[in-house]
Design a protein around this motif. Structure first.
Motif, short mmCIF file in Angstrom:
data_model
loop_
_atom_site.label_atom_id
_atom_site.label_comp_id
_atom_site.label_asym_id
_atom_site.label_seq_id
_atom_site.Cartn_x
_atom_site.Cartn_y
_atom_site.Cartn_z
N PRO A 104 86.22 87.35 -69.31
CA PRO A 104 85.47 86.89 -69.71
C PRO A 104 85.93 84.74 -70.19
O PRO A 104 86.74 84.74 -69.44
CB PRO A 104 85.59 86.98 -71.79
CG PRO A 104 86.40 88.34 -71.35
CD PRO A 104 87.30 88.32 -70.17
N LYS A 105 84.59 84.94 -69.72
CA LYS A 105 84.87 82.78 -70.07
C LYS A 105 84.09 82.06 -70.99
O LYS A 105 83.28 82.76 -71.24
CB LYS A 105 83.83 82.01 -68.85
CG LYS A 105 82.69 82.51 -68.21
CD LYS A 105 82.45 82.13 -66.89
CE LYS A 105 79.93 82.73 -66.88
NZ LYS A 105 80.26 82.73 -65.27
N LYS A 106 84.90 80.90 -70.96
CA LYS A 106 84.46 79.39 -72.61
C LYS A 106 83.02 79.47 -71.37
O LYS A 106 82.62 78.69 -70.82
CB LYS A 106 85.64 79.02 -72.10
CG LYS A 106 85.48 77.78 -72.84
CD LYS A 106 86.71 77.71 -73.97
CE LYS A 106 86.26 76.31 -75.08
NZ LYS A 106 84.92 75.90 -75.76
N ASN A 110 81.65 76.82 -78.11
CA ASN A 110 83.03 77.75 -78.60
C ASN A 110 82.57 79.50 -78.65
O ASN A 110 83.71 80.08 -79.83
CB ASN A 110 83.48 77.63 -80.27
CG ASN A 110 84.72 77.55 -80.57
OD1 ASN A 110 85.91 77.68 -79.72
ND2 ASN A 110 85.20 78.51 -81.44
N LYS A 111 82.48 80.03 -78.09
CA LYS A 111 82.41 81.19 -77.18
C LYS A 111 83.49 82.05 -76.44
O LYS A 111 82.98 80.93 -75.33
CB LYS A 111 80.77 81.82 -77.21
CG LYS A 111 80.21 81.79 -78.66
CD LYS A 111 80.42 82.54 -79.35
CE LYS A 111 79.20 82.26 -80.68
NZ LYS A 111 78.98 80.63 -81.60
N LEU A 112 83.41 82.80 -76.07
CA LEU A 112 83.40 83.67 -74.69
C LEU A 112 82.59 84.16 -74.34
O LEU A 112 82.19 84.91 -75.11
CB LEU A 112 84.85 84.68 -75.13
CG LEU A 112 86.43 84.16 -74.85
CD1 LEU A 112 88.01 84.85 -75.38
CD2 LEU A 112 86.53 83.14 -73.59
N CYS A 129 79.19 87.63 -76.26
CA CYS A 129 79.86 86.70 -76.27
C CYS A 129 80.78 87.01 -77.86
O CYS A 129 80.10 87.22 -78.91
CB CYS A 129 78.93 85.46 -76.86
SG CYS A 129 77.47 85.22 -78.10
N GLN A 130 82.21 86.05 -78.47
CA GLN A 130 82.60 87.03 -79.01
C GLN A 130 82.94 85.14 -79.10
O GLN A 130 83.40 84.91 -78.70
CB GLN A 130 84.31 87.75 -78.99
CG GLN A 130 84.78 87.46 -79.47
CD GLN A 130 85.93 88.78 -79.52
OE1 GLN A 130 86.06 89.03 -77.91
NE2 GLN A 130 87.74 88.11 -79.79
N ILE A 132 85.45 82.17 -80.27
CA ILE A 132 86.70 81.52 -80.19
C ILE A 132 87.71 81.26 -81.76
O ILE A 132 86.92 80.89 -82.49
CB ILE A 132 87.15 81.13 -78.63
CG1 ILE A 132 86.56 81.17 -77.48
CG2 ILE A 132 88.82 80.23 -79.07
CD1 ILE A 132 86.81 80.03 -77.02
#
Ligand code: ZN
Length: 133
Positions: A104-106, A110-112, A129-130, A132
């Motif tokens: 996962p990237k940023k 404010n999400k991975l 998306c998750q 952070i």
């Protein structure tokens, strides 16, 4: 996979599009953000419980610039929120989906984020998306 987190729309000129969508929604975007690593500038609109993300490429190698070159402006991706992004990557790979970035990237907001290749999802670019914490 949970609800749709946002819908991403590729635009050529973020400032102009911010005005168009502000007229459409009857309110302005609530934030803009540049993700330098992806070569994109984004803005976000809240429409009821839904979010719309506008994306402009900041250089010609940006995935957004390339998308617009090929397909023109328009809906670029649908993002779904997930609680366990790594678990979802593992599950979806097992199901045969093509994961574009397994690590996962940023992303913006404010999400991975992880993207699935549209060739395994009927032409739709899917973003997981998750938040952070
Ligand atoms: Zn997105």
């Amino acid at each position: 996979m949970n609800k749709i987190e946002h819908i991403g729309i590729a635009v050529k000129d973020l400032e102009k599009s911010n005005e168009i969508f502000a007229s459409l929604f009857g309110k302005s975007h609530y934030k803009t953000e540049e993700v330098e690593s992806e070569g994109v500038k984004t803005s976000f609109f809240q429409v009821g419980s839904n979010k719309i993300e506008l994306l402009e490429g900041t250089n010609e190698n940006s995935p957004i610039s390339k998308f617009i070159e090929k397909k023109g402006e328009g809906v670029h991706h649908i993002a779904f929120s997930v609680d366990d992004i790594l678990g979802e990557v593992t599950r979806l790979k097992k199901e045969g989906f093509v994961v574009l970035n397994e690590i996962p990237k940023k992303g913006a907001d404010n999400k991975l984020v992880v993207f699935l290749h549209p060739k395994s999802t009927n032409g739709v670019l899917i973003e997981l998306c998750q938040e952070i914490m």
